[in-house]
Every structure is written in structure tokens, then in C-alpha cells.
Design a protein around this motif. Structure first.
Motif, mmCIF file in Angstrom:
data_model
loop_
_atom_site.group_PDB
_atom_site.id
_atom_site.type_symbol
_atom_site.label_atom_id
_atom_site.label_comp_id
_atom_site.label_asym_id
_atom_site.label_seq_id
_atom_site.Cartn_x
_atom_site.Cartn_y
_atom_site.Cartn_z
ATOM 1 N N TYR B 99 -29.149 -24.409 -64.240
ATOM 2 C CA TYR B 99 -29.401 -25.672 -64.943
ATOM 3 C C TYR B 99 -30.443 -26.498 -64.198
ATOM 4 O O TYR B 99 -31.403 -26.998 -64.805
ATOM 5 N N GLY B 100 -30.270 -26.604 -62.889
ATOM 6 C CA GLY B 100 -31.223 -27.347 -62.070
ATOM 7 C C GLY B 100 -32.624 -26.746 -62.174
ATOM 8 O O GLY B 100 -33.622 -27.459 -62.266
ATOM 9 N N MET B 101 -32.691 -25.383 -62.190
ATOM 10 C CA MET B 101 -33.997 -24.722 -62.286
ATOM 11 C C MET B 101 -34.666 -25.015 -63.616
ATOM 12 O O MET B 101 -35.867 -25.275 -63.685
ATOM 13 N N ARG B 103 -34.307 -27.564 -65.457
ATOM 14 C CA ARG B 103 -34.694 -28.957 -65.584
ATOM 15 C C ARG B 103 -35.734 -29.365 -64.538
ATOM 16 O O ARG B 103 -36.188 -30.497 -64.533
ATOM 17 N N ALA B 104 -36.085 -28.438 -63.655
ATOM 18 C CA ALA B 104 -37.046 -28.766 -62.603
ATOM 19 C C ALA B 104 -38.444 -28.880 -63.214
ATOM 20 O O ALA B 104 -38.701 -28.318 -64.283
ATOM 21 N N PRO B 105 -39.358 -29.621 -62.558
ATOM 22 C CA PRO B 105 -40.736 -29.702 -63.061
ATOM 23 C C PRO B 105 -41.328 -28.312 -63.266
ATOM 24 O O PRO B 105 -41.055 -27.401 -62.472
ATOM 25 N N GLU B 106 -42.118 -28.173 -64.320
ATOM 26 C CA GLU B 106 -42.588 -26.852 -64.716
ATOM 27 C C GLU B 106 -43.327 -26.109 -63.609
ATOM 28 O O GLU B 106 -43.193 -24.898 -63.466
ATOM 29 N N ARG B 109 -41.120 -24.071 -61.227
ATOM 30 C CA ARG B 109 -40.226 -23.012 -61.709
ATOM 31 C C ARG B 109 -40.589 -21.605 -61.221
ATOM 32 O O ARG B 109 -39.689 -20.863 -60.837
#
Lengths: 271, 294
Positions: B99-101, B103-106, B109
Motif C-alpha cells: 500500500y505504501g509503495m 501511494r509513494a511518489p511515482e 516506485r
């Protein structure tokens, strides 16, 4: 929706800490002076020195490397053919059985694969050694290769092959000049996957190897069963470094290629 | 035409000879009897006596033996239990990371992806070994907890089932994170915003929108963990204790220590029968997903 909330930041930090701290500890204690792997007694590289003088480990590493190179190369050839046949072969007798045999080894427990191959080798009277490990590794890793390659074959435009045939290529030429260059990235990653699987395998190698051939994982496993030792930490550190350098290089190369492709596409659009 | 035949025949013959035939041999030996001979089972196939005489000597004795001896069915049950519990724990640990990944800035990723995949390329054996030094009585974890003052005496973790769970979660975490991440990444953020606009709290929106939409990733990840863990050998034998019963370990010992090939083969056949159900379910799920995408 790219909100980086505190919850996401915490879960990412904890998650990656969990994934990486054990390896970091392993690496740190490979430089420990003391024989004890848990008590820090000062910096030293002596375990690397001892490792380099340990002939048993060096021999096992050499056997492992040989097995991995041969088996992954054979697996790549066989797996690519299998993928080509599955995706482009049309209907043939026993196709369902064939695709079943490609996918089954992926989910087969290693103990069963190992046991069944060993019983086969004993049944036909083949002496266990490097050859039998290569045969075993080729068999299970060709299935991984064929899955990787067939996913690439499915996604590419078939009319390119047809155009080559229309322009007078023989099927073999069309494969070599058109199909192969397009699926090449998948074939290479298939080879790398097969190579890593072979380097890594303990269970199947234990069943199919004989006294004449011991691979590195077998050697590590029998040493580790007796407890932790700084020499194994040193060996692990070397292996982790090789993999890290390899993966980072591969990802940089891919990134570079993707960037170049984008530039070329943009240039083409402008032209 | 000839070329096509050869192309099909090469991999086909290879898999028949090195996958299907070996498995038929396992099946056959599981129906044979243990004997003090080389190889250690009877009957051996003999052309002179013919097939019917050979078949007459095969029986289900080993399978009956498996049901009579406590060890085996306990090992199957405990493998199923360990696999189910550790799959659930891996999901609990892996979901927030995925989930954190997602939602992380593109631009982060690809790096985060690489960090998840990197352990997967590192030797499995080494990753399990790393925990031996951490979990032992004088290991890093106990030293750390005693330094914090949480405990006054070292906890015994190594060589217990807890160590096995930790080892499984650690080594199989990437298999859970990747499918869940790919499901979450495709999720349309405006759906969650819509739910929140319509009066859902964040938590309710997560429960009613995010979880159902990442269902396929959860299912795929769970099978990718459950199926291999069921036959796991390395983790229970390095991190588990003498009371850790897992079927992979039992099969190994039956073969290498007791040298009872017929029983080892019967253990293998039953393990495979157990695996068929989750494998078929997994295949169905994958197929449904593929059809949905097309």
C-alpha cells in the motif's frame, strides 16, 4: 492520490527495515575478529582469507558455477522452443498435457521433484554427479524460462513475422531476424532466472548429486546445520555483493534503454 | 511440417522423460514394499514374469501405514496449519508495504520495486541463515531486547515454531508484496475520493473500496505463499526445533535417514494430492483475472 501520509511512510520504513536489517547484520559480522558471530570483537578480514584457502568451498563453488552455466543455457534453449510451440504451434496432439507439464513443475514442491528425479536416475542406472544435477536443474528451470518467454510472445505483433514471410524469408530466417530480436530481452531474463535458480537450489541438488559432486548450497547447508560461523558470513557477504551489483546494473541498463526508446519515439513523432 | 514436428518433439520428449516418467516411478514405488536390497524395494519390474504378475504385487500398504502412524497425519496437519497461519501473517506484513509503495511518489516506485525484488535474487539459504544468528539465545534480538530492558533473560526463539514463522514471513514477503502492489497500483484513486465525499471515513473507505478492489492481488499473493510453504524443507530444518513437524522435513528424513523409499514416495503422493486443491483454485483465479483484463 499520491499522498505520502505518515502511515505509508512508517509502513515502508518498517517493511524495508525488516527486509534489510538481517542482511546488514550478516554482513557486519563477517568482518568480526571473534569466532563468535554474536559478539563484536573488532574489525578483521581474516574470515575472507580463510575462506579463500578452504578448498572444499572453492571446489563446491566451481561445481555450482559449472552446473548453473550448463543448465541455464540448456533450459533457455528448451524453454524458448517450448514457449514458441505453445504460443505459435497451433493445435497438436497432447497439447494440454504439454502445457500441463510446463506449468506443473512451477508449483511442485522441491522435495517431490528431487525425489522423483533421483528415483529415475537410479532406475536407469545413471551415476549421480554433475550430469544428473544439470539434467534436474534444466528440467525445472526450462519451465520458468518458457513462462517468461511466452508472456513476451503473446504480447507481440504477429504481423511482423507474417510480413517477413511474405517478403520471402524462410520460417527459420523469420525467426532469427524478426522474432528472436524482439523476444531477446525475455530470453535473457529467462536465462538469468534459470541461472539464479540453479545457483540457489539446495533441495533438488541434494537429491540428485552424488559424492563426486557437491554444490555450494549443499556445502553451506551442512556447515550451517552445526550452527553459525563467521566463514559462512563472509561467503554470504560475497554472494550478496555480487547479486546487489548485478541487480543494480541490470536496472540501470533497463532504465537507460527505456529512456533512449522514449527519446527515439519522440524524435520520430517530431519528424 | 517435419520441422514443426521436431520443434514440438524436443521439449515434449524432455518433459515426458524427466517430469512425467519420474513421477510415475514415484507412484509405482509408493505401491511397492520396503525390502533389504538394492534398490530397497520390491517388486522390481521383470519382463519375464509379465505385467500382471508385477501389478499383483503392488498394494496400498504404505498409504494405510501413513494413516496408522501418528507422525504422518500430524505432520500433514501441522504443515497445513503453519502454511495457513504464515500466509495470513505474510499478508498482514505485506499489505501495508504494498500500500505504501502504491501511494509513494511515482519517481520512487521503480527503486522501491527493485528493493523488494533484490532479496528474491539473493540466496534463499543465506536469507534463512541470517536469522539463525539473530534469533539464537545470545543473538542480536535478545541482546537488543535486554539492552532495552524489555526482558531480563534471553528468550528461546531459535528452534521453535516462532522462528519458523519469522523465517517464512521474511523469505516469502516479496511474493505477497508484488501481486498486491500491482493490484493497488492500478486502483483508481478517484473511487476512494468518491467514497470519502459520500461520507465514508478513511477507514471505512479503505475497508469498502480498497480491500475489495485489491482482492485479486491478495488471492494471488496468498497462493504464491501457501503452495510452496506447504512443502518447505529448509526453513523448518534450520530454524525449527525437533518438535517442528513439516511434511517436507518428514519426507527428507524418511528418504535420507530411514532409507524407506516406498514410504517416502507415499508421503510425496499424499502431499501432491493435498496441493492439487489450492493449485486448481489458483489457476482458476489467474484465468478469471486474465479474462477480465481482456
Amino acid at each position: 492520490m499520491n499522498r505520502m501520509t505518515w502511515f505509508n511512510a512508517v509502513s515502508l520504513t518498517l517493511g524495508f527495515a525488516f527486509l534489510y536489517i538481517p542482511m546488514v547484520i550478516l554482513v557486519i559480522f563477517s568482518f568480526n575478529e571473534s569466532k563468535l558471530v554474536t559478539v563484536w570483537a573488532g574489525f578483521s578480514t581474516k574470515w575472507y582469507g580463510e575462506l579463500l584457502q578452504n578448498d572444499a568451498f572453492l571446489n563446491a563453488a566451481w561445481v555450482t558455477l559449472k552446473v548453473a552455466v550448463f543448465s541455464s543455457t540448456m533450459a533457455t534453449v528448451l524453454g524458448t522452443i517450448a514457449a514458441y510451440v505453445l504460443v505459435r504451434g497451433g493445435r497438436f496432439m497432447g497439447r494440454t498435457l504439454f502445457s500441463g507439464m510446463i506449468y506443473a513443475p512451477l508449483v511442485m514442491p522441491e522435495v517431490i521433484t528431487g525425489l522423483s528425479l533421483l528415483l529415475l536416475f537410479i532406475g536407469i542406472g545413471l551415476d549421480r554427479g554433475v550430469l544428473t544435477i544439470v539434467l534436474a536443474h534444466t528440467t525445472f528451470s526450462m519451465c520458468y524460462v518458457s513462462v517468461v518467454v511466452s508472456s513476451r510472445l503473446v504480447s507481440f505483433d504477429r504481423s511482423l513475422e507474417e510480413a517477413a514471410l511474405d517478403l520471402g524469408c524462410s520460417p527459420a530466417e523469420a525467426f532469427r531476424l524478426v522474432t528472436l530480436p524482439i523476444i531477446a530481452p525475455a530470453v535473457i531474463s529467462g536465462w538469468l532466472l534459470a541461472f539464479t535458480l540453479s545457483l540457489d537450489d539446495l533441495v533438488i541438488a541434494s537429491f540428485t548429486s552424488g559424492p563426486s559432486a557437491t554444490t555450494l548450497p549443499i556445502k553451506i547447508f551442512s556447515a550451517v546445520r552445526l550452527g553459525v560461523s563467521p566463514e559462512i558470513n563472509a561467503l554470504s557477504t560475497i554472494m550478496i555483493s555480487i547479486v546487489t551489483v548485478g541487480v543494480i546494473t541490470a536496472s540501470l541498463v533497463t532504465k537507460h534503454q527505456v529512456a533512449r526508446q522514449k527519446r527515439e519515439e519522440q524524435a520520430a513523432v517530431r519528424a | 511440417m517435419m520441422r514443426r514436428f521436431v520443434l514440438i518433439a524436443i521439449p515434449y520428449a524432455w518433459l515426458l522423460a524427466l517430469f512425467l516418467v519420474p513421477f510415475a516411478i514415484v507412484l509405482k514405488i509408493s505401491l511397492s514394499d520396503y525390502a533389504v536390497s538394492i534398490p530397497p524395494y520390491v517388486p522390481q519390474f521383470d519382463w519375464a514374469e509379465g505385467i500382471s504378475a508385477f501389478l499383483a504385487e503392488l498394494d496400498f500398504e504404505n498409504f494405510i501405514w501413513l494413516t496408522e502412524d501418528d507422525l504422518y497425519w500430524k505432520a500433514y496437519l501441522s504443515s497445513l496449519q503453519i502454511a495457513a497461519v504464515s500466509t495470513f501473517l505474510t499478508l498482514l506484513a505485506g499489505y501495508p508495504i504494498a500500500y505504501g509503495m502504491a501511494r509513494a511518489p511515482e519517481e520512487w516506485r521503480p527503486t522501491l520495486m527493485m528493493l523488494v525484488i533484490l532479496p528474491f535474487w539473493t540466496s534463499f539459504l543465506i536469507r534463512v541463515y541470517a536469522w539463525m544468528g539473530i534469533l539464537s539465545n545470545e543473538g542480536f534480538l535478545n541482546q537488543f531486547l535486554m539492552w532495552l530492558g524489555v526482558i531480563s533473560e534471553p528468550l528461546t526463539i531459535l528452534n521453535t515454531n516462532s522462528a519458523v514463522y519469522i523465517g517464512i514471513i521474511y523469505t516469502y514477503l516479496p511474493f505477497m508484496i508484488l501481486p498486491v502492489y500491482s493490484a493497488l497500483e492500478r486502483l483508481d484513486g478517484s473511487l476512494i475520493e468518491a467514497a470519502e465525499d459520500l461520507g465514508c471515513s478513511r477507514l471505512t473507505a479503505f475497508w469498502l473500496v480498497t480491500i475489495p478492489l485489491s482482492k485479486n492481488g491478495i488471492i494471488a499473493g496468498s497462493f504464491l505463499v501457501f503452495i510452496p510453504v506447504l512443502g518447505e524443507f529448509v526453513i523448518p530444518s534450520l530454524l525449527g526445533g525437533s518438535d517442528t513437524l513439516m511434511i517436507g522435513k518428514v519426507l527428507w528424513e524418511e528418504f535420507f535417514s530411514n532409507r524407506d523409499w516406498p514410504v517416502a514416495s507415499a508421503v510425496a503422493v499424499v502431499l501432491l494430492l493435498l496441493l492439487i486443491i489450492p493449485i486448481v483454485l489458483f489457476q482458476r483465479n489467474q484465468q478469471k483475472q486474465q479474462e477480465a483484463e481482456q
